[in-house]
Design a protein around this motif. Structure first.
Motif, PDB file in Angstrom:
ATOM      1  N   PHE A  63       0.834  -1.199   0.000  1.00  0.00           N
ATOM      2  CA  PHE A  63       0.000   0.000   0.000  1.00  0.00           C
ATOM      3  C   PHE A  63       0.868   1.248   0.000  1.00  0.00           C
ATOM      4  N   GLN A  64       0.312   2.314  -0.534  1.00  0.00           N
ATOM      5  CA  GLN A  64       0.943   3.629  -0.443  1.00  0.00           C
ATOM      6  C   GLN A  64       0.297   4.380   0.704  1.00  0.00           C
ATOM      7  N   GLU A  65       1.122   4.869   1.587  1.00  0.00           N
ATOM      8  CA  GLU A  65       0.614   5.553   2.766  1.00  0.00           C
ATOM      9  C   GLU A  65       0.427   7.034   2.495  1.00  0.00           C
ATOM     10  N   GLU A  66      -0.689   7.567   2.989  1.00  0.00           N
ATOM     11  CA  GLU A  66      -0.897   9.015   2.936  1.00  0.00           C
ATOM     12  C   GLU A  66      -0.224   9.641   4.160  1.00  0.00           C
ATOM     13  N   PRO A  67       0.387  10.819   4.033  1.00  0.00           N
ATOM     14  CA  PRO A  67       0.508  11.619   2.798  1.00  0.00           C
ATOM     15  C   PRO A  67       1.834  11.411   2.073  1.00  0.00           C
ATOM     16  N   SER A  68       2.688  10.491   2.564  1.00  0.00           N
ATOM     17  CA  SER A  68       4.044  10.372   2.020  1.00  0.00           C
ATOM     18  C   SER A  68       4.070   9.816   0.601  1.00  0.00           C
ATOM     19  N   GLY A  69       3.118   8.921   0.266  1.00  0.00           N
ATOM     20  CA  GLY A  69       3.108   8.293  -1.054  1.00  0.00           C
ATOM     21  C   GLY A  69       4.087   7.150  -1.181  1.00  0.00           C
ATOM     22  N   GLU A  70       4.815   6.807  -0.103  1.00  0.00           N
ATOM     23  CA  GLU A  70       5.762   5.692  -0.145  1.00  0.00           C
ATOM     24  C   GLU A  70       5.014   4.376   0.028  1.00  0.00           C
ATOM     25  N   SER A  71       5.583   3.299  -0.551  1.00  0.00           N
ATOM     26  CA  SER A  71       4.967   1.979  -0.468  1.00  0.00           C
ATOM     27  C   SER A  71       5.494   1.202   0.732  1.00  0.00           C
ATOM     28  N   TYR A  72       4.589   0.484   1.372  1.00  0.00           N
ATOM     29  CA  TYR A  72       4.922  -0.366   2.507  1.00  0.00           C
ATOM     30  C   TYR A  72       4.139  -1.666   2.387  1.00  0.00           C
ATOM     31  N   SER A  73       4.491  -2.642   3.214  1.00  0.00           N
ATOM     32  CA  SER A  73       3.774  -3.916   3.213  1.00  0.00           C
ATOM     33  C   SER A  73       2.874  -4.013   4.430  1.00  0.00           C
ATOM     34  N   VAL A  74       1.831  -4.828   4.284  1.00  0.00           N
ATOM     35  CA  VAL A  74       0.944  -5.149   5.400  1.00  0.00           C
ATOM     36  C   VAL A  74       0.463  -6.581   5.197  1.00  0.00           C
ATOM     37  N   VAL A  75       0.354  -7.341   6.287  1.00  0.00           N
ATOM     38  CA  VAL A  75      -0.145  -8.712   6.230  1.00  0.00           C
ATOM     39  C   VAL A  75      -1.413  -8.787   7.075  1.00  0.00           C
ATOM     40  N   TYR A  76      -2.506  -9.189   6.423  1.00  0.00           N
ATOM     41  CA  TYR A  76      -3.777  -9.367   7.110  1.00  0.00           C
ATOM     42  C   TYR A  76      -3.992 -10.853   7.385  1.00  0.00           C
ATOM     43  N   GLU A  77      -4.542 -11.145   8.534  1.00  0.00           N
ATOM     44  CA  GLU A  77      -5.006 -12.507   8.810  1.00  0.00           C
ATOM     45  C   GLU A  77      -6.524 -12.441   8.948  1.00  0.00           C
ATOM     46  N   LEU A  78      -7.214 -13.198   8.097  1.00  0.00           N
ATOM     47  CA  LEU A  78      -8.673 -13.224   8.093  1.00  0.00           C
ATOM     48  C   LEU A  78      -9.165 -14.562   8.623  1.00  0.00           C
ATOM     49  N   VAL A  79     -10.234 -14.534   9.415  1.00  0.00           N
ATOM     50  CA  VAL A  79     -10.803 -15.752   9.975  1.00  0.00           C
ATOM     51  C   VAL A  79     -12.316 -15.745   9.761  1.00  0.00           C
ATOM     52  N   ALA A  80     -12.889 -16.943   9.680  1.00  0.00           N
ATOM     53  CA  ALA A  80     -14.343 -17.081   9.564  1.00  0.00           C
ATOM     54  C   ALA A  80     -14.923 -17.145  10.977  1.00  0.00           C
ATOM     55  N   GLU A  81     -15.836 -16.223  11.273  1.00  0.00           N
ATOM     56  CA  GLU A  81     -16.418 -16.146  12.616  1.00  0.00           C
ATOM     57  C   GLU A  81     -17.917 -15.908  12.482  1.00  0.00           C
ATOM     58  N   ASN A  82     -18.713 -16.864  12.991  1.00  0.00           N
ATOM     59  CA  ASN A  82     -20.173 -16.759  12.931  1.00  0.00           C
ATOM     60  C   ASN A  82     -20.668 -16.512  11.505  1.00  0.00           C
ATOM     61  N   GLY A  83     -20.081 -17.226  10.557  1.00  0.00           N
ATOM     62  CA  GLY A  83     -20.536 -17.155   9.178  1.00  0.00           C
ATOM     63  C   GLY A  83     -20.075 -15.955   8.399  1.00  0.00           C
ATOM     64  N   GLN A  84     -19.145 -15.171   8.954  1.00  0.00           N
ATOM     65  CA  GLN A  84     -18.634 -13.998   8.255  1.00  0.00           C
ATOM     66  C   GLN A  84     -17.116 -13.946   8.374  1.00  0.00           C
ATOM     67  N   TRP A  85     -16.479 -13.337   7.356  1.00  0.00           N
ATOM     68  CA  TRP A  85     -15.046 -13.121   7.435  1.00  0.00           C
ATOM     69  C   TRP A  85     -14.752 -11.911   8.309  1.00  0.00           C
ATOM     70  N   LYS A  86     -13.767 -12.054   9.194  1.00  0.00           N
ATOM     71  CA  LYS A  86     -13.335 -10.971  10.067  1.00  0.00           C
ATOM     72  C   LYS A  86     -11.805 -10.854  10.002  1.00  0.00           C
ATOM     73  N   VAL A  87     -11.312  -9.691  10.357  1.00  0.00           N
ATOM     74  CA  VAL A  87      -9.867  -9.453  10.399  1.00  0.00           C
ATOM     75  C   VAL A  87      -9.361  -9.802  11.793  1.00  0.00           C
ATOM     76  N   ARG A  88      -8.457 -10.749  11.894  1.00  0.00           N
ATOM     77  CA  ARG A  88      -7.860 -11.039  13.200  1.00  0.00           C
ATOM     78  C   ARG A  88      -6.690 -10.096  13.478  1.00  0.00           C
ATOM     79  N   SER A  89      -5.907  -9.817  12.438  1.00  0.00           N
ATOM     80  CA  SER A  89      -4.772  -8.913  12.636  1.00  0.00           C
ATOM     81  C   SER A  89      -4.418  -8.223  11.336  1.00  0.00           C
ATOM     82  N   ALA A  90      -3.837  -7.043  11.455  1.00  0.00           N
ATOM     83  CA  ALA A  90      -3.312  -6.284  10.320  1.00  0.00           C
ATOM     84  C   ALA A  90      -1.925  -5.817  10.737  1.00  0.00           C
TER      85      ALA A  90
END
Length: 283
Positions: free
Chosen positions: A146-173
């Motif tokens: 992703f490019q971060e505002e306002p710098s415009g530089e690119s960085y990485s992010v890792v999301y962990e998604l889990v199924a909870e009560n029939g829906q996808w949720k974010v466990r961590s970012a």
């Protein structure tokens, strides 16, 4: 952003080393195949069973939205289409709430076992692109640039998604916390691979060509550290491909080098020989 720590091990698929290298070459060519994804986790408090994932997928298939003008992930894009139903909508909703500064809406998209401090908005996103994802019926790890505002530089992010009560949720970012990954969240072969990648970055940054060379297997032609190699500023391991049958692994660290605004995402081909993981190629 604080990390919801848990140990990472492997889900494995049987795959010959030759086939692993074929997958390695295909993936680094950018086609997005995922033949041997392997990150896995210990059981968690939330439901992560195959049935829960299927329920989430079925529900999301019925409510899947068309791409909106304010979506950050275009669901007509090939890479985005490789996500499970509902995951693209979840990430789009997360980024919209994040950029709007809507803390309540942002926090509501996280799993019940996510610590409260990990649900706080800490940065804004200008552009967003998926880079790698895991497979299987358990938690899904998704690496993105992703490019971060306002710098415009690119960085990485890792999301962990889990199924909870029939829906996808974010466990961590998780954002990168420096040039080395946190080894305490890994165990087993995953830990040994994380240590190996960390050492390759450490020796690169120190300019230690002799130590760097020892991390490679016999016959590798990638074991020479170039004198002008740019130091690594940040690094994350988003996913690991692993063959239990042949001890072959494919690793895609997301790397930000000093003096560069874009990310570098090389593919590491590893082989376990006499109980020790070694690097055989870097693409």
């Amino acid at each position: 952003m604080p990390i919801n720590k848990r140990k990472l091990t492997f889900k494995t698929k049987r795959l010959t080393f030759a086939a692993a290298l074929t997958v390695f070459g295909t993936l680094t060519a950018g086609c997005g195949a995922d033949s041997a994804k392997v990150t896995s986790e210990k059981p968690q408090a939330v439901s992560e069973s195959a049935e829960s994932v299927k329920t989430a997928a079925a529900a999301d298939t019925q409510t899947e939205q068309q791409t909106r003008e304010d979506d950050y992930l275009d669901k007509s894009d090939y890479t985005v289409q490789q996500l499970k139903p509902g995951q693209a909508d979840l990430l789009n909703d997360l980024i919209r709430a994040q950029n709007a500064g809507d803390q309540e809406a942002y926090a509501a998209l996280f799993a019940s076992d996510t610590p409260e401090e990990a649900k706080r908005i800490s940065f804004k996103i200008a552009k967003f692109e998926l880079r790698v994802r895991s497979e299987g019926d358990g938690p899904q790890r998704i690496g993105a640039e992703f490019q971060e505002e306002p710098s415009g530089e690119s960085y990485s992010v890792v999301y962990e998604l889990v199924a909870e009560n029939g829906q996808w949720k974010v466990r961590s970012a998780e954002r990168a916390a420096g040039p080395l990954v946190d080894e305490s969240i890994y165990e087993g072969d995953a830990l040994e691979i994380a240590k190996l990648i960390n050492l390759s970055i450490k020796y690169r940054n120190e300019g230690d060509a002799a130590a760097y060379r020892k991390l490679f297997g016999p016959g590798s032609n990638m074991n020479e550290l170039q004198p002008n190699a740019q130091p690594v500023k940040e690094m994350q391991i988003a996913d690991i491909h692993y063959s239990e049958a042949d001890g072959a692994s494919i690793v895609y660290p997301m790397i930000k080098r000093e003096g560069e605004t874009e990310l570098w995402m090389p593919g590491y081909a590893l082989l376990k020989k006499d109980g020790k993981w070694l690097i055989y190629d870097i693409d």
